[in-house]
Design a protein around this motif. Structure first.
Motif, PDB file in Angstrom:
ATOM      1  N   SER A 296      -2.380  -5.187  11.280  1.00 31.57           N
ATOM      2  CA  SER A 296      -2.838  -4.614  12.551  1.00 31.57           C
ATOM      3  C   SER A 296      -1.820  -3.647  13.134  1.00 31.57           C
ATOM      4  O   SER A 296      -2.115  -2.975  14.129  1.00 31.57           O
ATOM      5  N   ALA A 343      -8.511  -8.614  20.396  1.00 36.34           N
ATOM      6  CA  ALA A 343      -9.733  -7.836  20.592  1.00 36.34           C
ATOM      7  C   ALA A 343      -9.678  -6.517  19.820  1.00 36.34           C
ATOM      8  O   ALA A 343     -10.672  -6.083  19.226  1.00 36.34           O
ATOM      9  N   LYS A 344      -8.529  -5.892  19.812  1.00 33.19           N
ATOM     10  CA  LYS A 344      -8.368  -4.640  19.072  1.00 33.19           C
ATOM     11  C   LYS A 344      -8.520  -4.884  17.574  1.00 33.19           C
ATOM     12  O   LYS A 344      -9.141  -4.069  16.867  1.00 33.19           O
ATOM     13  N   SER A 345      -7.971  -5.985  17.072  1.00 37.06           N
ATOM     14  CA  SER A 345      -8.101  -6.301  15.642  1.00 37.06           C
ATOM     15  C   SER A 345      -9.539  -6.605  15.277  1.00 37.06           C
ATOM     16  O   SER A 345     -10.017  -6.215  14.196  1.00 37.06           O
ATOM     17  N   MET A 346     -10.276  -7.293  16.149  1.00 33.59           N
ATOM     18  CA  MET A 346     -11.691  -7.571  15.872  1.00 33.59           C
ATOM     19  C   MET A 346     -12.503  -6.283  15.822  1.00 33.59           C
ATOM     20  O   MET A 346     -13.388  -6.132  14.967  1.00 33.59           O
ATOM     21  N   SER A 347     -12.198  -5.351  16.711  1.00 32.07           N
ATOM     22  CA  SER A 347     -12.903  -4.067  16.685  1.00 32.07           C
ATOM     23  C   SER A 347     -12.611  -3.305  15.399  1.00 32.07           C
ATOM     24  O   SER A 347     -13.522  -2.717  14.788  1.00 32.07           O
ATOM     25  N   LEU A 348     -11.362  -3.351  14.957  1.00 28.28           N
ATOM     26  CA  LEU A 348     -11.001  -2.697  13.696  1.00 28.28           C
ATOM     27  C   LEU A 348     -11.667  -3.376  12.517  1.00 28.28           C
ATOM     28  O   LEU A 348     -12.105  -2.703  11.563  1.00 28.28           O
ATOM     29  N   TYR A 349     -11.788  -4.678  12.577  1.00 29.22           N
ATOM     30  CA  TYR A 349     -12.439  -5.427  11.493  1.00 29.22           C
ATOM     31  C   TYR A 349     -13.913  -5.039  11.371  1.00 29.22           C
ATOM     32  O   TYR A 349     -14.429  -4.860  10.249  1.00 29.22           O
ATOM     33  N   GLU A 350     -14.610  -4.911  12.489  1.00 24.67           N
ATOM     34  CA  GLU A 350     -16.008  -4.485  12.452  1.00 24.67           C
ATOM     35  C   GLU A 350     -16.133  -3.068  11.897  1.00 24.67           C
ATOM     36  O   GLU A 350     -17.070  -2.751  11.167  1.00 24.67           O
ATOM     37  N   GLN A 351     -15.162  -2.230  12.215  1.00 24.02           N
ATOM     38  CA  GLN A 351     -15.167  -0.869  11.683  1.00 24.02           C
ATOM     39  C   GLN A 351     -14.953  -0.879  10.164  1.00 24.02           C
ATOM     40  O   GLN A 351     -15.572  -0.078   9.441  1.00 24.02           O
TER      41      GLN A 351
END
Length: 794
Positions: A296, A343-351
């Protein structure tokens, strides 16, 4: 020509095996007379046996009892540390308990099955390596994942080619580096290693970092011999505290017990099957998937993942052209629980999932370093399936430590739980479904056509008609004008040819434990490889066809075994030795064949002993392997049960003879404890007690066994003077001197009629004895020495 393991380039009989080498580092021996058989060991370098080093030998530091237990199982002692190389995964808490223990025949079969596991390559970004380096893992993500991949948590369900599902408790994968298996394994020079010290912690600079890829490559028989020799010497030294001589024990031998696999033989077999080299003729070590990891912390994660993908297809990490590059890519985002925003890591994961598909995972790890004093810390277990070179390097690394602190890194319990979940999700939801899908596709599109009439006509026309080129071009581009897809100049098939695809299908089926599909596919390939004169491919197909047949068939008649299995083993061994100069592959073939034949008992046990003796005849092993295989031949004959109350057809006397030969071999290597075990076993099989109160009926063998007993007794006497500290009392020093005087007296007594017991007379394999034929006319058997037969021995 294709690359091959380092050992395959050696001649059959290397100078390394000419004499037993004392290249071991064992504790110093004090107070020995120059005539003592252990006096020569005093000149070896002294290494303090710290707790860190002892933990590597924990499972073999206490040898099994010389008299087998009632179950016939040689189990390791209960005090083995958690990261022992011999421990099962159940003992380390990585899987559910198994009903079998090390040394059982079922466990040997399980070891063979688990040795051929899918390989998953690791390719991590620079920021990921820095994050894990801060956690104290110098080997990066590979060091962190390897122990958790050897056994997947929980039950793993796999479907075979017929659609039937079966669950396995012990399924695992092998995490490797991108270039593992391609380099020849070589250890750093011992002197340079010892001279190069780190000013901060006393660790050699040359091995302080991550383990080089060449050390994770197996296939080097001399290194396997040295690893087992290290374990043997450590076990011999630490059993010298037991001063009760086995000749003075009064217990009656348990004649109903059967011998079990020595832990040292299990270690030899495990190291033989660890670190399989990456070669063109088989695909077991070719990656089925590649983990591409970023953290991350990365400022441009999507572009970094694309760069990692490009480096494995056209960049520096592109595998050789004989490796199929279309393997699964699995994308992992490592989230720093201590410093980054979830939260930022989850958004990157969805991307990531939108760009690269569903083969993605978010791995949550703490970036702070874990120490053993933390409440939620757990030791990172040592991998079981490491190459011999890697274990030797680890032994040298721990020898250089100046304290007794265990250098094994620790991880937080939350990290361990996350890693287990990650490995299980990747295996059950991505790797196994992908392998099942590819196997079904290849079976329908390639293999099934070869099994029909048109496929047989294509195989025939390939060899005898001028239309073979046009026929073959329909399924794959030929590499030359002769109609063969085999590139004889470079020595391999291109990955897109039907032969390479079918070999990959057979290997995938074997790793997924669908042995019937694997056997039928290997059998088809044998004809193709023979027609193309691709001799190493031909030997490999025969090897795995025989192994698959023995694993798949519940019952196999004697005629079918002789016509199929024996013929395939003979062909594979001949091709590996004569045509390919590949002794490592030949040794693996014979070792797996003899173990699987031994499991079937009856007449198959005789075949197992015959193949084991072939290993000795071809000199495929060194002195340590020779003694271990000799012991195994005795176990093969013991497993041959007799018929009726008189046990007609049993091989007890043959087994006893090979046990005597095993004791002879161990004494040559100065392994008195192992020799004692073999003598006890021989006495049990001959029906006499170890103390000699019931004499052996054969005069010639009786004299030799008595002489062997005296040699074992003499080799054990100096143990009273080994390992004493400087502050030992005067009484202990007098006891050591008295023991040495007794040894000299025994030696002088025996030399009146024969050589000393230390060099232990003339061996059964010596020049003065008749020629030895392992399974033919046993000219050294007791019946030959006496020219008579005693029907009382079965």
């Amino acid at each position: 020509m294709p690359s091959s393991p380092a050992q395959d380039a050696y001649p059959l009989q290397s100078s390394h095996y000419s004499e037993p080498q004392n290249s071991l580092i064992i504790p110093k021996i004090r107070g020995l007379d120059k005539n003592s058989p252990y006096a020569s060991l005093a000149s070896l370098p002294f290494r303090r046996s710290n707790a860190s080093l002892s933990s590597l030998f924990a499972s073999t530091s206490s040898l099994p009892s010389s008299r087998p237990s009632s179950s016939g199982t040689a189990t390791p002692p209960t005090g083995i540390v958690a990261h022992s190389a011999f421990l099962s995964d159940a003992s380390r808490g990585l899987t559910s308990p198994s009903p079998t223990t090390l040394g059982d025949d079922a466990d040997v079969r399980n070891l063979i099955i688990r040795s051929f596991a899918p390989h998953v390559a690791i390719h991590a970004s620079v920021d990921t390596k820095e994050l894990l380096h801060n956690k104290g893992l110098r080997g990066g993500l590979l060091e962190l994942l390897r122990p958790f991949g050897e056994t997947v948590q929980g039950r793993v369900t796999i479907r075979d080619s017929t659609g039937a599902s079966r669950s396995w408790d012990d399924f695992g994968i092998r995490f490797t580096g991108m270039r593992d298996g391609l380099e020849s394994p070589q250890l750093p020079d011992r002197r340079s290693t010892e001279s190069a010290r780190s000013a901060s912690n006393g660790i050699p600079d040359s091995i302080e970092g991550s383990v080089p890829a060449r050390l994770r490559t197996g296939g080097d028989i001399p290194q396997i011999e040295e690893v087992v020799d290290r374990h043997l010497s450590h076990a011999e030294y630490h059993t010298r505290s037991d001063r009760t001589d086995y000749l003075d024990r009064g217990e009656a031998a348990d004649t109903s017990a059967s011998p079990s696999a020595s832990p040292f033989y299990s270690l030899y077999l495990r190291r033989l099957l660890s670190g399989l080299p990456m070669t063109p003729h088989e695909t077991f070590s070719h990656p089925v998937a590649c983990v591409m990891a970023i953290s991350s912390r990365n400022p441009s994660p999507i572009e970094e993942l694309r760069r990692l993908y490009a480096s494995t297809t056209t960049g520096d990490y592109r595998l050789p052209q004989w490796v199929n590059n279309e393997f699964l890519r699995y994308y992992v985002l490592i989230h720093d629980e201590d410093h980054d925003d979830a939260a930022k890591s989850m958004s990157l994961y969805e991307q990531m999932k939108r760009h690269f598909g569903l083969h993605c995972h978010l791995l949550r790890l703490r970036s702070s370093q874990c120490v053993s004093s933390d409440d939620d810390s757990v030791k990172l277990p040592l991998c079981q399936w490491i190459s011999a070179a890697e274990e030797l390097a680890e032994i040298q690394r721990r020898e250089s430590y100046n304290d007794d602190e265990d250098p094994t890194p620790c991880v937080f319990e939350s990290d361990a739980t996350a890693l287990k979940s990650f490995v299980r999700e990747m295996v059950t939801q991505s790797i196994i479904p992908t392998m099942e899908r590819l196997s079904a596709t290849w079976n329908d599109q390639v293999a099934s056509r070869r099994r029909g009439i048109s496929g047989r006509f294509m195989s025939l026309s390939k060899r005898w008609t001028p239309f073979s080129t046009s026929i073959r071009s329909a399924t794959g581009p030929p590499s030359n004008g002769s109609g063969s897809n085999y590139d004889a100049l470079q020595g391999f098939y291109r990955p897109d040819t039907p032969e390479a695809t079918m070999r990959k299908l057979a290997d995938y089926a074997f790793m997924l434990r669908d042995f019937k599909l694997a056997q039928s596919t290997y059998d088809l390939l044998r004809t193709d490889f023979s027609n193309d004169k691709a001799w190493k491919n031909y030997a490999g197909a025969n090897e795995m066809a025989a192994i698959s047949t023995l694993l798949a068939s519940q019952s196999l008649s004697t005629k079918a075994r002789l016509d199929t299995v024996d013929q395939m083993l003979e062909t594979a061994c001949y091709s590996y030795i004569t045509r390919c100069a590949a002794p490592y592959s030949a040794l693996r073939t014979l070792a797996l064949g003899l173990e699987l034949l031994k499991l079937r008992g009856a007449s198959a046990a005789d075949d197992a002993a015959r193949w084991a003796s072939r290993i000795l005849e071809l000199r495929l092993v060194g002195p340590i392997g020779h003694a271990l295989v000799t012991e195994r031949i005795a176990a093969c004959f013991v497993s041959r049960g007799g018929v009726g109350s008189l046990h007609w057809g049993a091989r007890r006397r043959k087994a006893a003879l090979w046990a005597v030969l095993g004791a002879d071999g161990w004494l040559r290597l100065e392994k008195g404890v192992q020799a004692r075990k073999c003598v006890d076993e021989a006495c049990r099989l001959y029906g006499v007690d170890a103390a000699g109160e019931i004499p052996l009926a054969f005069k010639g063998m009786r004299a030799f066994v008595d002489e062997l007993r005296e040699a074992v007794r003499a080799s054990r006497m100096p143990d009273q003077g080994v390992g004493g500290e400087e502050e030992d009392g005067e009484a202990q020093r007098e006891d050591r001197a008295a023991g040495e005087e007794t040894l000299v007296e025994v030696s002088e007594t025996l030399t009146l009629d024969q050589p000393s017991p230390v060099s232990h007379r003339k061996s059964l394999t010596g020049a003065a004895q008749p020629a030895f034929e392992p399974l033919g006319d046993l000219s050294l058997s007791p019946s030959h020495l006496m020219q008579q037969r005693d029907d009382g021995f079965g």
